[in-house]
Design a protein around this motif. Structure first.
Motif, PDB file in Angstrom:
ATOM      1  N   VAL A 174      41.439  30.070 -12.846  1.00  0.00           N
ATOM      2  CA  VAL A 174      41.582  28.926 -13.757  1.00  0.00           C
ATOM      3  C   VAL A 174      40.472  28.935 -14.798  1.00  0.00           C
ATOM      4  O   VAL A 174      40.673  28.543 -15.966  1.00  0.00           O
ATOM      5  CB  VAL A 174      41.571  27.613 -12.939  1.00  0.00           C
ATOM      6  N   GLY A 175      39.276  29.399 -14.448  1.00  0.00           N
ATOM      7  CA  GLY A 175      38.176  29.418 -15.402  1.00  0.00           C
ATOM      8  C   GLY A 175      38.362  30.437 -16.503  1.00  0.00           C
ATOM      9  O   GLY A 175      37.809  30.256 -17.612  1.00  0.00           O
ATOM     10  N   MET A 176      39.121  31.529 -16.262  1.00  0.00           N
ATOM     11  CA  MET A 176      39.264  32.544 -17.306  1.00  0.00           C
ATOM     12  C   MET A 176      40.644  32.553 -17.958  1.00  0.00           C
ATOM     13  O   MET A 176      40.826  33.198 -18.981  1.00  0.00           O
ATOM     14  CB  MET A 176      38.987  33.937 -16.744  1.00  0.00           C
ATOM     15  N   CYS A 177      41.650  31.874 -17.372  1.00  0.00           N
ATOM     16  CA  CYS A 177      43.004  31.842 -17.942  1.00  0.00           C
ATOM     17  C   CYS A 177      43.309  30.413 -18.353  1.00  0.00           C
ATOM     18  O   CYS A 177      43.304  29.486 -17.518  1.00  0.00           O
ATOM     19  CB  CYS A 177      44.024  32.335 -16.910  1.00  0.00           C
ATOM     20  N   CYS A 178      43.570  30.231 -19.628  1.00  0.00           N
ATOM     21  CA  CYS A 178      43.794  28.887 -20.157  1.00  0.00           C
ATOM     22  C   CYS A 178      45.261  28.478 -20.168  1.00  0.00           C
ATOM     23  O   CYS A 178      45.583  27.349 -20.541  1.00  0.00           O
ATOM     24  CB  CYS A 178      43.231  28.779 -21.580  1.00  0.00           C
ATOM     25  N   ARG A 232      49.723  27.540 -12.852  1.00  0.00           N
ATOM     26  CA  ARG A 232      50.660  27.013 -11.866  1.00  0.00           C
ATOM     27  C   ARG A 232      51.272  28.129 -11.034  1.00  0.00           C
ATOM     28  O   ARG A 232      51.350  28.037  -9.785  1.00  0.00           O
ATOM     29  CB  ARG A 232      51.754  26.225 -12.589  1.00  0.00           C
ATOM     30  N   SER A 233      51.704  29.219 -11.669  1.00  0.00           N
ATOM     31  CA  SER A 233      52.302  30.326 -10.936  1.00  0.00           C
ATOM     32  C   SER A 233      51.276  31.033 -10.046  1.00  0.00           C
ATOM     33  O   SER A 233      51.595  31.487  -8.936  1.00  0.00           O
ATOM     34  CB  SER A 233      52.923  31.326 -11.915  1.00  0.00           C
ATOM     35  N   ALA A 234      50.013  31.113 -10.510  1.00  0.00           N
ATOM     36  CA  ALA A 234      48.968  31.726  -9.678  1.00  0.00           C
ATOM     37  C   ALA A 234      48.692  30.872  -8.435  1.00  0.00           C
ATOM     38  O   ALA A 234      48.472  31.401  -7.334  1.00  0.00           O
ATOM     39  CB  ALA A 234      47.695  31.921 -10.495  1.00  0.00           C
ATOM     40  N   ALA A 235      48.704  29.554  -8.597  1.00  0.00           N
ATOM     41  CA  ALA A 235      48.495  28.671  -7.456  1.00  0.00           C
ATOM     42  C   ALA A 235      49.645  28.821  -6.443  1.00  0.00           C
ATOM     43  O   ALA A 235      49.424  28.784  -5.224  1.00  0.00           O
ATOM     44  CB  ALA A 235      48.388  27.227  -7.929  1.00  0.00           C
ATOM     45  N   LYS A 290      48.337  35.539   5.318  1.00  0.00           N
ATOM     46  CA  LYS A 290      48.039  36.321   6.512  1.00  0.00           C
ATOM     47  C   LYS A 290      46.831  37.232   6.324  1.00  0.00           C
ATOM     48  O   LYS A 290      46.212  37.650   7.313  1.00  0.00           O
ATOM     49  CB  LYS A 290      49.247  37.171   6.891  1.00  0.00           C
ATOM     50  N   LEU A 291      46.510  37.546   5.071  1.00  0.00           N
ATOM     51  CA  LEU A 291      45.428  38.504   4.801  1.00  0.00           C
ATOM     52  C   LEU A 291      44.138  37.833   4.334  1.00  0.00           C
ATOM     53  O   LEU A 291      43.053  38.434   4.454  1.00  0.00           O
ATOM     54  CB  LEU A 291      45.881  39.510   3.738  1.00  0.00           C
ATOM     55  N   MET A 292      44.240  36.614   3.818  1.00  0.00           N
ATOM     56  CA  MET A 292      43.065  35.945   3.263  1.00  0.00           C
ATOM     57  C   MET A 292      42.956  34.536   3.828  1.00  0.00           C
ATOM     58  O   MET A 292      43.969  33.883   4.107  1.00  0.00           O
ATOM     59  CB  MET A 292      43.154  35.890   1.720  1.00  0.00           C
ATOM     60  N   LYS A 293      41.737  34.072   3.968  1.00  0.00           N
ATOM     61  CA  LYS A 293      41.499  32.720   4.438  1.00  0.00           C
ATOM     62  C   LYS A 293      41.709  31.723   3.313  1.00  0.00           C
ATOM     63  O   LYS A 293      41.802  32.086   2.140  1.00  0.00           O
ATOM     64  CB  LYS A 293      40.073  32.602   4.987  1.00  0.00           C
ATOM     65  N   LEU A 294      41.770  30.461   3.688  1.00  0.00           N
ATOM     66  CA  LEU A 294      42.011  29.419   2.692  1.00  0.00           C
ATOM     67  C   LEU A 294      40.858  29.340   1.701  1.00  0.00           C
ATOM     68  O   LEU A 294      41.070  29.197   0.494  1.00  0.00           O
ATOM     69  CB  LEU A 294      42.199  28.074   3.404  1.00  0.00           C
ATOM     70  N   GLU A 295      39.629  29.450   2.166  1.00  0.00           N
ATOM     71  CA  GLU A 295      38.471  29.381   1.268  1.00  0.00           C
ATOM     72  C   GLU A 295      38.466  30.549   0.286  1.00  0.00           C
ATOM     73  O   GLU A 295      38.078  30.384  -0.883  1.00  0.00           O
ATOM     74  CB  GLU A 295      37.167  29.368   2.080  1.00  0.00           C
ATOM     75  N   GLU A 296      38.891  31.707   0.748  1.00  0.00           N
ATOM     76  CA  GLU A 296      38.923  32.871  -0.138  1.00  0.00           C
ATOM     77  C   GLU A 296      39.974  32.707  -1.229  1.00  0.00           C
ATOM     78  O   GLU A 296      39.735  33.045  -2.402  1.00  0.00           O
ATOM     79  CB  GLU A 296      39.199  34.122   0.693  1.00  0.00           C
ATOM     80  N   ARG A 297      41.117  32.187  -0.869  1.00  0.00           N
ATOM     81  CA  ARG A 297      42.163  31.975  -1.877  1.00  0.00           C
ATOM     82  C   ARG A 297      41.769  30.877  -2.857  1.00  0.00           C
ATOM     83  O   ARG A 297      42.090  30.947  -4.049  1.00  0.00           O
ATOM     84  CB  ARG A 297      43.485  31.636  -1.183  1.00  0.00           C
ATOM     85  N   SER A 321      38.752  30.246  -3.765  1.00  0.00           N
ATOM     86  CA  SER A 321      37.742  30.831  -4.657  1.00  0.00           C
ATOM     87  C   SER A 321      38.387  31.673  -5.746  1.00  0.00           C
ATOM     88  O   SER A 321      37.972  31.619  -6.925  1.00  0.00           O
ATOM     89  CB  SER A 321      36.777  31.674  -3.831  1.00  0.00           C
ATOM     90  N   LEU A 322      39.411  32.448  -5.390  1.00  0.00           N
ATOM     91  CA  LEU A 322      40.119  33.237  -6.400  1.00  0.00           C
ATOM     92  C   LEU A 322      40.807  32.342  -7.420  1.00  0.00           C
ATOM     93  O   LEU A 322      40.793  32.628  -8.626  1.00  0.00           O
ATOM     94  CB  LEU A 322      41.140  34.145  -5.719  1.00  0.00           C
ATOM     95  N   LEU A 323      41.423  31.276  -6.962  1.00  0.00           N
ATOM     96  CA  LEU A 323      42.105  30.378  -7.898  1.00  0.00           C
ATOM     97  C   LEU A 323      41.106  29.705  -8.836  1.00  0.00           C
ATOM     98  O   LEU A 323      41.386  29.517 -10.029  1.00  0.00           O
ATOM     99  CB  LEU A 323      42.896  29.333  -7.121  1.00  0.00           C
TER     100      LEU A 323
END
Length: 437
Positions: A416-420, A426-429, A401-408, A410-412
Motif C-alpha cells: 500500500v505504501g508504494m502502490c497508489c 484491494r486485489s492485493a488484499a 498455508k505458507l505465511m503467517k498473518l503478521e507476515e502477510r 507486513s507485505l500488504l
C-alpha cells in the motif's frame, strides 16, 4: 304216483348238480356278510373352521413344519390363533435341500467335463444329461431373480429413507469467489438448530430465498476490450492467409518435435492477422490452448519489464489488452476461455511474486522486495482481477498455508505504501487473504 315224482326230482337234482348253471335269478346273487371290522367307504367331510363351541380346536399341520390352530375357550367370544414353526425341521429340510443342490452341482460339473468328446470315427460329439441342463438353467434363473430382488430392495430402501427425511434447512454464506454472492454451504436437517444460532445469523438467513443455486460466472472481465480496432489498409488477403498458415504449420511442427514456441512466432502471427483480418486454425485444441498460454506468459513478461508507474504497456505498437484479446480471436479461441487463461496466469504470477518478495524481505533485501511488489501493482493495474474473484481466493488459500498473518500484513503494508492504485490495493488484499466479508 309218489314213486314217479321222487324219481323225477332225484333225476332233476342230479342233473342240476352235474351240469353248470348258466343263468341265475336276482334272488340267488351272493352277498358277502358285513363283518365288524369292515366298513363301507364314505366321503370325508371338510372340517368346519368356524365352529362355535366351548373348547373347539382346529389344527392345520404342514408336514410337521408349520402348525396353525384356532381355539375358543369357554365363555369367550373371540377365537385365538396360534402358529407353531418347527425351526429344527426347517433347518433339517434346508440342509437336505442344500446337500441335494451340491450333489446336483457335482454331477453337473462332472458331466460338463465330458461335454465334448471324440468318438471312434473322429467325430466331435457334444452330449450332456438332461439333469445337467436343468441344473444350469436353474442356476441362471436363480441368479437373475436374485439380482432383480436386490435391485428392487435397494430402490425400496432408498425411497423409504427419502420419505422419512424431512425438508433440509439450507445454511447460506457469502462467497468471495463468486463476487460476494450468497451460496449454500451446508445442509442442516435438525429442526431445533435455529435456537442455537445467533439472532444476527437467523435474520440473515431468513432474508434470502431457500432455492439458491450455485452458478458459474460466464462474464468477461472489465478490462477485456469490447471491440478491436480494424485496419483500413487494402491488402491481398490470400497472400496474408498463406503467410499466416505457414506460421501456424511452423508452430505445430515445433511442438511436435519438442521445441518451444518462440516470441517471434507469436508477434508475427498477430501482426499478419491484425493487418489483413484473417484467422487461422490450430489443431488439435491442446496445441491451440498451449500456444495461447505461451502468448499470455509473453505478454505478462513484457508488462513486468515496463516501469512500475506505467498506465499501459504496448506490444508491437498495440496495447497489451488488445494484443492478447485479438490473438484469441485470430486463432478461434472463445473469449471466455481466453479470459480465464489470462486471469489464471495473473493469479499465478501474483502468488509467485508475493512469495519472492517475502523471501527477499527476510534476507534484508528491501529494494528488491519492493521491485517484486511493483510488478504485482503493474499487472493488477493492466489486468485488474474482478472483485471477490475465484483466482484471488485460491491465491489467498495458498498463501495462508505458507505465511503467517503478521507476515502477510507486513507485505500488504509495504504494498500500500508504494502502490497508489486503490483497485490494485484491494486485489492485493484479497490475494493475501486480508479482506473479510
Amino acid at each position: 304216483m309218489n314213486m314217479t315224482t321222487s324219481c323225477s326230482s332225484s333225476s332233476s337234482s342230479s342233473s342240476s348238480s352235474s351240469s353248470p348253471r348258466l343263468f341265475a335269478t336276482k334272488s340267488q346273487i351272493y352277498k358277502a356278510p358285513l363283518l365288524s371290522f369292515s366298513t363301507p367307504k364314505r366321503r370325508r367331510s371338510r372340517p368346519r373352521r368356524n365352529r362355535k363351541s366351548n373348547g373347539s380346536t382346529f389344527d392345520l399341520n404342514d408336514g410337521n413344519v408349520l402348525t396353525i390352530s384356532t381355539s375358543s375357550s369357554a365363555g369367550a367370544e373371540d377365537q385365538s390363533l396360534s402358529l407353531t414353526l418347527d425351526v429344527h425341521r426347517i433347518s433339517a429340510l434346508a440342509t437336505s435341500r442344500f446337500q441335494l443342490f451340491l450333489d446336483s452341482g457335482k454331477d453337473a460339473f462332472s458331466d460338463l467335463q465330458t461335454l465334448i468328446a471324440l468318438d471312434d470315427n473322429r467325430r466331435i460329439v457334444v452330449s450332456c444329461r438332461k439333469s445337467t441342463m436343468q441344473f444350469v438353467g436353474g442356476v441362471v434363473l436363480l441368479g437373475f431373480v436374485f439380482g432383480v430382488a436386490i435391485r428392487v430392495l435397494v430402490k425400496l430402501g432408498s425411497a423409504f429413507k427419502g420419505n422419512f427425511q424431512g425438508k433440509p434447512k439450507l445454511v447460506v454464506r457469502r462467497d468471495r469467489s463468486l463476487g460476494g454472492k450468497e451460496v449454500v454451504v451446508a445442509v442442516d436437517n435438525s429442526r431445533s438448530s435455529s435456537s442455537s444460532i445467533a439472532p444476527g445469523q437467523v435474520s440473515r438467513s431468513n432474508s434470502v430465498p431457500t432455492n439458491l443455486k450455485l452458478r458459474a460466472q460466464n462474464n468477461l472481465p472489465k478490462w477485456w476490450p469490447t471491440s478491436l480496432p480494424s485496419q483500413s489498409l487494402e491488402v491481398d488477403r490470400e497472400d496474408y492467409q498463406r503467410e499466416a498458415n505457414k506460421i501456424v504449420r511452423a508452430i505445430v511442427d515445433n511442438r511436435t518435435s519438442g521445441k518451444d514456441i518462440t516470441d517471434n512466432d507469436i508477434i508475427q502471427l498477430r501482426r499478419v492477422c491484425r493487418i489483413s483480418g484473417v484467422q487461422v486454425s490450430i489443431e488439435p485444441a491442446n496445441t491451440r490452448d498451449s500456444f495461447y498460454r505461451t502468448s499470455v506468459d509473453f505478454v505478462l513478461n513484457a508488462c513486468s519489464r515496463a516501469p512500475w508507474d506505467s498506465s499501459s504497456v504496448e506490444i508491437c505498437s498495440e496495447d497489451a489488452r488488445e494484443f492478447i484479446a485479438g490473438l484469441a480471436e485470430n486463432i478461434g479461441l472463445a473469449k471466455i476461455d481466453a479470459a480465464r487463461m489470462v486471469c489464471a496466469a495473473v493469479a499465478a504470477r501474483t502468488r509467485s511474486w508475493f512469495l519472492q518478495a517475502w523471501a527477499l524481505e527476510i534476507q534484508g533485501k528491501q529494494s528488491e522486495s519492493v521491485a517484486e511488489l511493483s510488478k504485482i501493482c503493474l499487472i493488477h493495474r493492466i489486468f485488474p482481477p474482478e472483485e471477490y474473484s475465484a483466482e484471488m481466493e485460491m491465491v489467498a488459500r495458498g498463501l495462508e498455508k505458507l505465511m503467517k498473518l503478521e507476515e502477510r500484513q507486513s507485505l500488504l503494508k509495504t504494498f500500500v505504501g508504494m502502490c497508489c492504485s486503490e483497485e490494485s490495493q484491494r486485489s492485493a488484499a484479497e490475494a493475501l487473504g486480508l479482506v473479510h466479508s
